[in-house]
Write a protein that holds these residues in place. Structure first.
Motif, mmCIF file in Angstrom:
data_model
loop_
_atom_site.group_PDB
_atom_site.id
_atom_site.type_symbol
_atom_site.label_atom_id
_atom_site.label_comp_id
_atom_site.label_asym_id
_atom_site.label_seq_id
_atom_site.Cartn_x
_atom_site.Cartn_y
_atom_site.Cartn_z
ATOM 1 N N HIS A 4 24.392 3.099 22.234
ATOM 2 C CA HIS A 4 24.300 4.127 21.184
ATOM 3 C C HIS A 4 24.470 3.526 19.799
ATOM 4 C CE1 HIS A 4 23.679 8.117 22.579
ATOM 5 N NE2 HIS A 4 24.537 7.969 23.609
ATOM 6 N N PHE A 41 12.497 0.174 5.261
ATOM 7 C CA PHE A 41 11.323 1.001 5.014
ATOM 8 C C PHE A 41 11.336 1.562 3.598
ATOM 9 C CE2 PHE A 41 9.387 5.299 5.180
ATOM 10 C CZ PHE A 41 8.081 4.898 5.403
ATOM 11 N N ILE A 78 8.649 1.013 0.585
ATOM 12 C CA ILE A 78 8.021 2.103 -0.184
ATOM 13 C C ILE A 78 8.276 1.898 -1.682
ATOM 14 C CG2 ILE A 78 8.207 4.576 -0.697
ATOM 15 C CD1 ILE A 78 6.662 4.280 1.739
ATOM 16 N N SER A 135 2.149 -0.055 -7.407
ATOM 17 C CA SER A 135 1.097 0.906 -7.733
ATOM 18 C C SER A 135 1.220 1.392 -9.171
ATOM 19 C CB SER A 135 1.149 2.086 -6.766
ATOM 20 O OG SER A 135 2.282 2.879 -7.044
ATOM 21 N N GLN A 136 2.464 1.413 -9.712
ATOM 22 C CA GLN A 136 2.607 1.854 -11.105
ATOM 23 C C GLN A 136 2.185 0.752 -12.077
ATOM 24 O OE1 GLN A 136 3.501 5.170 -11.640
ATOM 25 N NE2 GLN A 136 3.429 5.150 -9.409
ATOM 26 N N ALA A 194 -2.535 -0.297 -12.136
ATOM 27 C CA ALA A 194 -3.197 0.992 -11.953
ATOM 28 C C ALA A 194 -4.540 1.004 -12.676
ATOM 29 C CB ALA A 194 -2.317 2.109 -12.505
ATOM 30 N N ALA A 201 -2.126 5.210 -10.144
ATOM 31 C CA ALA A 201 -0.666 5.236 -10.133
ATOM 32 C C ALA A 201 -0.158 6.595 -9.666
ATOM 33 C CB ALA A 201 -0.132 4.918 -11.528
ATOM 34 N N ASP A 202 -0.779 7.675 -10.188
ATOM 35 C CA ASP A 202 -0.334 9.014 -9.810
ATOM 36 C C ASP A 202 -0.722 9.344 -8.370
ATOM 37 O OD1 ASP A 202 0.648 9.399 -12.415
ATOM 38 O OD2 ASP A 202 -1.366 9.899 -13.105
ATOM 39 N N SER A 217 -1.152 7.232 -5.876
ATOM 40 C CA SER A 217 -0.372 6.496 -4.895
ATOM 41 C C SER A 217 1.075 6.992 -4.861
ATOM 42 C CB SER A 217 -0.427 4.993 -5.163
ATOM 43 O OG SER A 217 -0.217 4.729 -6.509
ATOM 44 N N TYR A 218 1.568 7.552 -5.956
ATOM 45 C CA TYR A 218 2.914 8.133 -5.935
ATOM 46 C C TYR A 218 2.993 9.215 -4.867
ATOM 47 C CZ TYR A 218 6.753 11.175 -7.452
ATOM 48 O OH TYR A 218 7.865 11.973 -7.498
ATOM 49 N N LEU A 264 2.450 7.762 -1.261
ATOM 50 C CA LEU A 264 3.620 7.027 -0.777
ATOM 51 C C LEU A 264 4.731 7.986 -0.381
ATOM 52 C CD1 LEU A 264 3.877 3.968 -3.176
ATOM 53 C CD2 LEU A 264 3.451 3.941 -0.718
ATOM 54 N N ALA A 266 3.790 9.603 2.915
ATOM 55 C CA ALA A 266 3.933 8.628 4.002
ATOM 56 C C ALA A 266 5.403 8.401 4.313
ATOM 57 C CB ALA A 266 3.255 7.314 3.614
ATOM 58 N N ALA A 267 6.238 8.313 3.294
ATOM 59 C CA ALA A 267 7.658 8.054 3.521
ATOM 60 C C ALA A 267 8.293 9.209 4.278
ATOM 61 C CB ALA A 267 8.353 7.844 2.175
ATOM 62 N N THR A 275 7.011 9.299 7.986
ATOM 63 C CA THR A 275 7.563 8.219 8.803
ATOM 64 C C THR A 275 9.029 8.484 9.125
ATOM 65 O OG1 THR A 275 6.114 6.786 7.550
ATOM 66 C CG2 THR A 275 7.732 5.715 8.965
ATOM 67 N N LEU A 276 9.767 8.948 8.104
ATOM 68 C CA LEU A 276 11.183 9.238 8.334
ATOM 69 C C LEU A 276 11.345 10.375 9.344
ATOM 70 C CD1 LEU A 276 12.684 8.852 4.749
ATOM 71 C CD2 LEU A 276 12.962 7.318 6.694
ATOM 72 N N ARG A 303 10.807 8.920 12.794
ATOM 73 C CA ARG A 303 11.977 8.128 13.167
ATOM 74 C C ARG A 303 13.122 9.031 13.586
ATOM 75 N NH1 ARG A 303 11.881 2.864 14.459
ATOM 76 N NH2 ARG A 303 14.132 2.824 14.117
ATOM 77 N N TYR A 321 14.849 9.079 17.220
ATOM 78 C CA TYR A 321 16.278 8.784 17.315
ATOM 79 C C TYR A 321 16.962 9.875 18.108
ATOM 80 C CZ TYR A 321 21.003 7.920 15.522
ATOM 81 O OH TYR A 321 22.336 7.670 15.401
ATOM 82 N N LEU A 323 16.247 9.431 21.770
ATOM 83 C CA LEU A 323 16.979 8.310 22.350
ATOM 84 C C LEU A 323 18.454 8.633 22.521
ATOM 85 C CD1 LEU A 323 15.446 5.185 20.634
ATOM 86 C CD2 LEU A 323 15.365 5.823 23.044
ATOM 87 N N GLN A 324 19.018 9.360 21.548
ATOM 88 C CA GLN A 324 20.453 9.618 21.593
ATOM 89 C C GLN A 324 20.818 10.709 22.581
ATOM 90 O OE1 GLN A 324 21.921 7.253 20.562
ATOM 91 N NE2 GLN A 324 22.611 7.345 18.443
#
Lengths: 455, 251
Positions: free
Chosen positions: A8, A22, A26, A33-34, A37, B224-225, B227-228, B231, B234-235, B238-239, B242, B246, B249-250
């Motif tokens: 665990h 991760f 990011i 990316s900033q 651009a 830039a805008d 991809s903000y 991203l 995507a974050a 993905t979280l 996860r 988790y 699994l727990q």
């Protein structure tokens, strides 16, 4: 599979490690990316895209440019406008920096630079400065264009006859104006023809600023020779005696009229002195192209052109029709007196003279430029701050030294400034979106809910 | 394949609940009111626009503010739509069933996400009908309108991803809604700090949702805008994956 406590913990640790790595990844991608651009302008008028002309001007600027915007923090709207104006320039030229300064926190700097408006820009390039109040692409590009020229331009002020000192601090001197010229990259020198009969090298233009004592015939000859060879001249006159410069006026084909211009308009604005001449409208001329404000000329004399000369005269300053040239004493009640030779307005206060001629042994023709103004007081430390006086003086010098290229950039007008909807269409839009659509959505929800409850 | 099945199931359950319909109706009513107010303001202003140098048009004065307002209102509303996604399944003990089914966690998350995106897409469509109706009376700035639609779509996709993640964390839907709302509001107002213009201010505005959203609304589409938003989405996704992994699994 049996999970014990140890496993665990291991899973939890792994999870934390993954999350941290991760998020780091990011963050890194975000930073990249900033910083690297590219942008695409989707607007119909190309509001965020520089015109071809502006890009060409930027390409001639090899060194970094700094733009300082004097705008208050609470005035976010102006700051936003400035940012929108400058950002397309920065995309094309990354070493162009924009700095915001709160004018309230730097009163000494504001005074030194003569900032008068919230949202004024000071553009610096290679130690030269330009101020800008016109927040448009045309305004900024033309300011950059003037800064781009690295050629040293020298103004030589004639001295020795009580002329106004170009760097003096007295009320009747031109110190503030001289410093404004120096900030724009002009070199200012003086020349006393009695001490050094030969003219200094590299003169771009000669200035005769309101002499008090008479020129000697030899000096006049030097000036005439200078004009014959195609030299540029700025001549500021005052009412009264021409101080021996009559031959010069004859050579240029102008006749300074006797007397002092009186202008009753000043009294409406609370100026008691009738010799304060107001100029409110300017004839079309490169010098006055961008002037919107009044300019003020205390104690001026009128000019007339028409004598025989190779020069082509164009007036650029004219008084109002209700003015006249007063030859009598300026006391008590004064009135127009045509029998005394007094002239009625509109009178010419300033004119330019141009000539193009082929100098021997040179390929390009010489374009000679001369500015004559019937007053020298408007540029003095006392009156420079009035109305458009300083801009007028600077524009005149820029024209005189052939720095009058002006790039016209069409405005970015939106395609949809007009909206023509019939009252019926407006009613339909209002009812449809405000009542029908929400009611329909609610009804759908209600019916579904009711049917499901029954089922 | 199972991603789409889950998405369809999610979308169906959303549209069978009165919640989605009433939210659509309320949002439509509020935005229509703001839109009409802005339209009236434009008609008052119209005679004076002709005299202005580089005058703004209908798109600048009516359409862009509409999408700006939509961003704020949907910031309040989207957490209500996303709060149930995982948290309710967990409360109803159906989550273990779902996790036990022969689908991967990634498929579950993507399916749920696509489902909610479908609903939000309907929302964007309803809002866009309003500027389109103006095309009968003027030549709209189509590029700018497209940038506005893109901006709102990306913004809502980001809202949904954050709501989904908060929903995987919380055991109560309301907690998920409050948490998601708080997180989004923080990202929205983070550049209101007084440090603007300094280096710290630049970092804050680079993090701010509002800053990137407004950039896009101007009609300037910058990588830039874009991809903000990408991203951030995507974050959060993905979280979320996860987090569910988790959980599994727990157990």
């Amino acid at each position: 599979m049996k999970l014990d406590r140890h496993l665990h913990q291991q899973i939890r640790l792994q999870n934390w490690l993954f999350t941290i790595l991760f998020l780091g990844l990011i963050g890194l991608l975000g930073w990249l990316s900033q910083h690297y651009a590219t942008a695409w302008d989707w607007t119909a008028s190309g509001r965020h895209t520089l015109s071809e002309a502006s890009r060409k001007v930027l390409d001639t600027l090899k060194e970094p440019v700094t733009i300082t915007a004097y705008a208050r923090e609470e005035n976010q709207e102006v700051r936003e406008r400035i940012r929108d104006l400058v950002t397309p320039y920065q995309r094309h030229k990354p070493d162009l920096t924009l700095v915001f300064v709160n004018p309230d926190l730097h009163p000494d700097k504001v005074r030194e630079l003569g900032i008068t408006m919230d949202g004024e820009l000071v553009i610096e390039y290679q130690g030269r400065r330009e101020k800008l109040t016109d927040l448009s692409e045309a305004g900024l590009t033309n300011a950059l264009l003037r800064l781009a020229s690295s050629e040293q331009r020298t103004l030589v002020f004639v001295t020795g006859h009580g002329e106004r000192d170009p760097l003096g601090d007295a009320n009747f001197d031109l110190g503030q104006f001289g410093h404004a010229l120096q900030q724009r990259g002009f070199k200012i020198e003086t020349w006393n023809p009695v001490q050094h009969p030969k003219l200094p090298e590299g003169v771009t233009a000669l200035v005769i600023a309101s002499p008090q004592t008479t020129y000697l015939p030899g000096e006049v000859k030097l000036l005439r020779a200078y004009l014959e060879q195609g030299g540029n001249l700025w001549w500021l006159l005052e009412p009264g005696d021409l101080k021996g410069l009559k031959p010069l006026a004859e050579q240029l084909g102008i006749e300074p009229l006797p007397g002092t211009i009186v202008d009753p308009s000043g009294q409406i604005l609370g100026i008691a002195d009738p010799t304060f001449v107001l100029v409110a409208q300017y004839p079309p001329h490169p010098i006055t192209r961008n002037l919107r404000n009044l300019s003020l000329f205390p104690g001026a004399r009128a000019l007339e052109s028409g004598g025989e000369s190779p020069f082509h005269p164009t007036p650029f300053l004219e008084t109002l029709p209700r003015t006249w040239t007063e030859t009598g004493p300026l006391e008590g009640e004064i009135r127009l007196d045509p029998d005394q030779g007094e002239r009625e307005g509109p009178l010419t206060l300033g004119l330019t003279l141009t000539r193009e001629f082929q100098r021997e042994g040179e390929k390009e023709p010489v374009r000679q430029r001369i500015v004559v103004v019937g007053d020298g007081d408007f540029l003095t430390n006392t009156y420079l701050g009035n109305g458009a006086n300083q801009d007028l003086g600077l524009n005149a010098v820029q024209w005189l030294t052939h720095q009058d290229r002006f790039i016209d950039i069409p405005a970015h007008t939106a395609p949809d400034t007009q909206l023509n909807l019939s009252p019926l269409a407006l009613t339909l839009i209002a009812f449809g979106f405000l009542l029908l659509l929400p009611a329909g959505l609610l009804a759908c929800g209600g019916i579904l809910w009711w049917r499901r409850r029954r089922a | 394949m199972s991603t789409l099945v889950i998405a369809a199931r999610e979308l169906r359950s959303l549209f069978l609940s009165p919640l989605a319909w009433s939210i659509l109706a309320v949002v439509q009513f509020l935005l229509a009111y703001l839109f009409l107010a802005q339209l009236e303001y434009f008609q008052q202003l119209q005679p004076r626009l002709a005299m202005l140098h580089e005058a703004p048009g209908v798109t600048d004065l009516v359409v862009v503010p509409l999408y700006g307002n939509a961003g704020v209102i949907l910031l309040l509303v989207t957490p209500l739509l996303t709060m149930r996604l995982i948290a309710e399944e967990r409360r109803n003990r159906t989550l273990s069933l779902l996790l036990g089914a022969p689908v991967s966690v990634t498929e579950i998350i993507l399916g749920k996400y696509l489902g909610i995106l479908g609903l939000l897409g309907v929302m964007v469509l309803l809002i866009t009908l309003m500027p389109l109706s103006l095309a009968f009376g003027t030549h709209l700035d189509w590029g700018k309108l497209a940038a506005c639609i893109l901006a709102l779509s990306l913004l809502l996709a980001t809202f949904a991803a954050s709501g989904l993640y908060l929903s995987t964390l919380a055991s109560q839907p309301t907690v998920a809604a409050v948490g998601s709302f708080g997180a989004l509001l923080l990202l929205w107002i983070i550049d209101w700090s007084a440090a603007i213009g300094t280096e710290k201010g630049e970092l804050l505005s680079a993090l701010s949702l509002l800053h990137h959203y407004e950039n896009l609304l101007k009609g300037l589409v910058s990588s830039a805008d874009l991809s903000y938003f990408v991203l951030l989405i995507a974050a959060f996704l993905t979280l979320s994956v996860r987090r569910l992994d988790y959980d599994r699994l727990q157990k």
